[in-house]
Design an enzyme around this catalytic site. Sequence first.
Site, PDB file in Angstrom:
ATOM      1  N   ARG A   1      26.578  52.561  49.874  1.00 34.71           N
ATOM      2  CA  ARG A   1      25.443  53.133  49.912  1.00 34.71           C
ATOM      3  C   ARG A   1      24.203  51.999  49.481  1.00 34.71           C
ATOM      4  O   ARG A   1      23.195  52.200  49.900  1.00 34.71           O
ATOM      5  CB  ARG A   1      25.235  54.134  48.667  1.00 34.71           C
ATOM      6  CG  ARG A   1      26.094  55.337  49.218  1.00 34.71           C
ATOM      7  CD  ARG A   1      26.400  56.248  47.913  1.00 34.71           C
ATOM      8  NE  ARG A   1      25.306  56.603  47.238  1.00 34.71           N
ATOM      9  CZ  ARG A   1      25.342  57.260  45.994  1.00 34.71           C
ATOM     10  NH1 ARG A   1      26.433  57.396  45.269  1.00 34.71           N
ATOM     11  NH2 ARG A   1      24.096  57.751  45.463  1.00 34.71           N
TER      12      ARG A   1
ATOM     13  N   ARG B   1      38.791  56.167  45.732  1.00 34.30           N
ATOM     14  CA  ARG B   1      38.056  57.035  44.777  1.00 34.30           C
ATOM     15  C   ARG B   1      36.630  57.261  45.554  1.00 34.30           C
ATOM     16  O   ARG B   1      35.857  56.095  45.583  1.00 34.30           O
ATOM     17  CB  ARG B   1      38.074  56.627  43.426  1.00 34.30           C
ATOM     18  CG  ARG B   1      39.126  56.706  42.866  1.00 34.30           C
ATOM     19  CD  ARG B   1      39.296  56.471  41.334  1.00 34.30           C
ATOM     20  NE  ARG B   1      38.802  54.786  41.332  1.00 34.30           N
ATOM     21  CZ  ARG B   1      38.948  54.297  40.047  1.00 34.30           C
ATOM     22  NH1 ARG B   1      39.290  54.898  38.922  1.00 34.30           N
ATOM     23  NH2 ARG B   1      38.668  52.888  39.976  1.00 34.30           N
TER      24      ARG B   1
ATOM     25  N   ASP C   1      32.465  58.830  45.075  1.00 37.40           N
ATOM     26  CA  ASP C   1      31.615  59.213  44.121  1.00 37.40           C
ATOM     27  C   ASP C   1      31.093  60.804  44.316  1.00 37.40           C
ATOM     28  O   ASP C   1      31.281  61.481  45.214  1.00 37.40           O
ATOM     29  CB  ASP C   1      30.488  58.268  44.155  1.00 37.40           C
ATOM     30  CG  ASP C   1      30.716  57.162  43.998  1.00 37.40           C
ATOM     31  OD1 ASP C   1      31.670  56.503  43.204  1.00 37.40           O
ATOM     32  OD2 ASP C   1      29.878  56.133  44.564  1.00 37.40           O
TER      33      ASP C   1
END
Length: 268
Positions: free
Chosen positions: A207, A60, A62
Amino acid sequence: MRYALGVEYDGSEFHGWQRLTAHGETPPPGREPPPTLQATLEAALSSVAASPIETICAGRTDAGVHAECQVVHFDTDVQRDPRGWVLGTTSRLPPSMRIRWCVPVPGDFSARFSARARRYRYRLLNHQVRPALGRQLLAWERRPLDVDAMHRAAQQLLGERDFEAFRTVHCQAAHARRELQRLDVSRDGDIVTFTVQANAFLHHQVRNMVGSLLEVGAGLRPETWIADVLESRDRTQAGPTAPAQGLVFVGPRYPREWPLPEEVLFDA
């Protein structure tokens, strides 16, 4: 029949991958959730099949994150050839999404659980002025960056580690232990690229690692600081979360036992 799809998308206009309502649920008028990639794909597939279809993805992503080759699987009794699924579904998707390929797979194949690794790429423009062209695929950092220092620091994260310090507090994973197989930092002109591969990733892990390495590259932290952050298992000790728009999910990797295109296979 179970099918696997390769899906490419620009995530800029979507609220991430995961559907925000239960499968098949119709929200009340005026209370429609923001668009997600999963809901958009399932609506297109269901239109082609003329029956509801639910998908499972490899990883998945973001909000604002893109994918070169997200892999999903779905089950259906509807008879369509792979070309029909590709063309019919893509014709019902927005321009920011397309189906790269479709192949029939055995019933025990799982886009999520059969994957042995996932790959990401993070790119940023290291320049005094923000980018204009290609800005949806580039983050921006105006401070001069020492790429060699970032690459050396990144190697301290390789291996099977506890990445508690690099995941968001909203991460729902049962534990933070992951095997980071590759984290390279390189420069081509003003473009700095982070190439990352692991068996799986935590929420915001890439990130957060990039944001921490930028602290090293900007000269605000020593190279050894990255190992200290990892050891701390404390998110507050790491750097800020890097912006989403520079991140691309390159795709998962599967053992060659599965009948999938070469771009998602590897030699175990």
